[in-house]
Design a protein around this motif. Structure first.
Motif, short mmCIF file in Angstrom:
data_model
loop_
_atom_site.label_atom_id
_atom_site.label_comp_id
_atom_site.label_asym_id
_atom_site.label_seq_id
_atom_site.Cartn_x
_atom_site.Cartn_y
_atom_site.Cartn_z
N GLU A 49 0.81 -1.22 0.00
CA GLU A 49 0.00 0.00 0.00
C GLU A 49 0.85 1.27 0.00
OE1 GLU A 49 -2.58 -1.06 3.41
OE2 GLU A 49 -4.15 -1.34 1.89
N GLY A 50 1.96 1.24 -0.73
CA GLY A 50 2.81 2.42 -0.86
C GLY A 50 3.88 2.57 0.20
N ASP A 51 3.97 1.60 1.14
CA ASP A 51 5.05 1.66 2.14
C ASP A 51 6.42 1.54 1.47
OD1 ASP A 51 3.21 1.97 4.15
OD2 ASP A 51 3.43 -0.05 4.97
N ILE A 52 6.48 0.81 0.36
CA ILE A 52 7.71 0.70 -0.42
C ILE A 52 7.38 1.18 -1.84
CG2 ILE A 52 9.44 -0.85 -1.41
CD1 ILE A 52 8.96 -2.72 0.99
N THR A 53 8.10 2.20 -2.29
CA THR A 53 7.93 2.69 -3.64
C THR A 53 9.31 2.96 -4.24
OG1 THR A 53 7.74 4.98 -2.90
CG2 THR A 53 5.68 3.78 -3.22
N GLY A 54 9.36 2.93 -5.56
CA GLY A 54 10.63 3.20 -6.22
C GLY A 54 10.48 3.05 -7.71
N VAL A 55 11.63 2.88 -8.37
CA VAL A 55 11.64 2.74 -9.83
C VAL A 55 12.57 1.59 -10.21
CG1 VAL A 55 13.48 4.48 -10.14
CG2 VAL A 55 11.92 3.98 -12.02
N ASN A 56 12.14 0.80 -11.19
CA ASN A 56 12.99 -0.27 -11.72
C ASN A 56 14.06 0.35 -12.62
OD1 ASN A 56 11.65 -2.58 -10.59
ND2 ASN A 56 9.99 -2.24 -12.03
N LEU A 57 15.31 0.09 -12.32
CA LEU A 57 16.42 0.65 -13.09
C LEU A 57 16.94 -0.31 -14.15
CD1 LEU A 57 18.48 2.27 -10.19
CD2 LEU A 57 16.81 3.38 -11.70
N GLU A 58 17.09 -1.59 -13.78
CA GLU A 58 17.65 -2.58 -14.70
C GLU A 58 17.00 -3.93 -14.39
OE1 GLU A 58 21.90 -4.80 -15.72
OE2 GLU A 58 21.87 -3.21 -14.23
N ILE A 59 16.61 -4.63 -15.44
CA ILE A 59 15.99 -5.94 -15.29
C ILE A 59 16.64 -6.89 -16.29
CG2 ILE A 59 13.86 -7.29 -15.42
CD1 ILE A 59 13.46 -5.24 -13.30
N VAL A 60 17.15 -8.03 -15.80
CA VAL A 60 17.62 -9.11 -16.66
C VAL A 60 16.77 -10.32 -16.29
CG1 VAL A 60 19.57 -10.56 -17.33
CG2 VAL A 60 19.97 -8.16 -16.68
#
Length: 127
Positions: A49-60
């Motif tokens: 519920e938004g306690d952890i938010t961020g952006v994906n930088l790199e995915i393999v």
């Protein structure tokens, strides 16, 4: 700012571990909360519920997830790197989380062990 490293073996394939970490439907199953997540770099995610938010930088796919976690105003970005490696018939997740604000460190460590990676392990090994 502190750094936390942790590794955990799970009786599951790399693909299953990766899907449990990147598929919003599966994340909702092991967290019990709505999740916004996909496997495309540059996308914003939200867990618990938004306690952890961020952006994906790199995915393999099936191997590596790099994210920036948001903690409000910090000097350096807080970067999470999850490596999923084959370990015999199991998979090993290797976590590195950098630049954790001092006041959040204990809560973050407990969260990773008990609620995040611990829940992924329980979810995958139970089903």
């Amino acid at each position: 700012m502190k750094e936390f490293t942790f590794s955990l073996e799970i009786t599951s394939s790399q693909e299953e571990v990766y899907n449990a970490l990147t598929n919003s439907f599966q994340i909702e199953l092991w967290t019990g909360y709505p999740a916004v997540m996909d496997e495309n770099p540059g996308t914003i995610f939200s867990l618990w519920e938004g306690d952890i938010t961020g952006v994906n930088l790199e995915i393999v796919k099936d191997y590596k997830i790099v994210q920036e976690w948001f903690f409000g105003e910090t000097e350096s970005p807080s970067i999470v790197t999850l490596l999923i490696k084959k370990a015999g018939s199991r998979s090993r997740i290797e976590l590195t989380h950098t630049n954790i604000p001092d006041e959040a460190y204990d809560e973050i460590v407990e969260g990773w062990k008990d609620y995040y990676l611990g829940s992924v392990k329980n979810f995958l090994e139970f089903y």
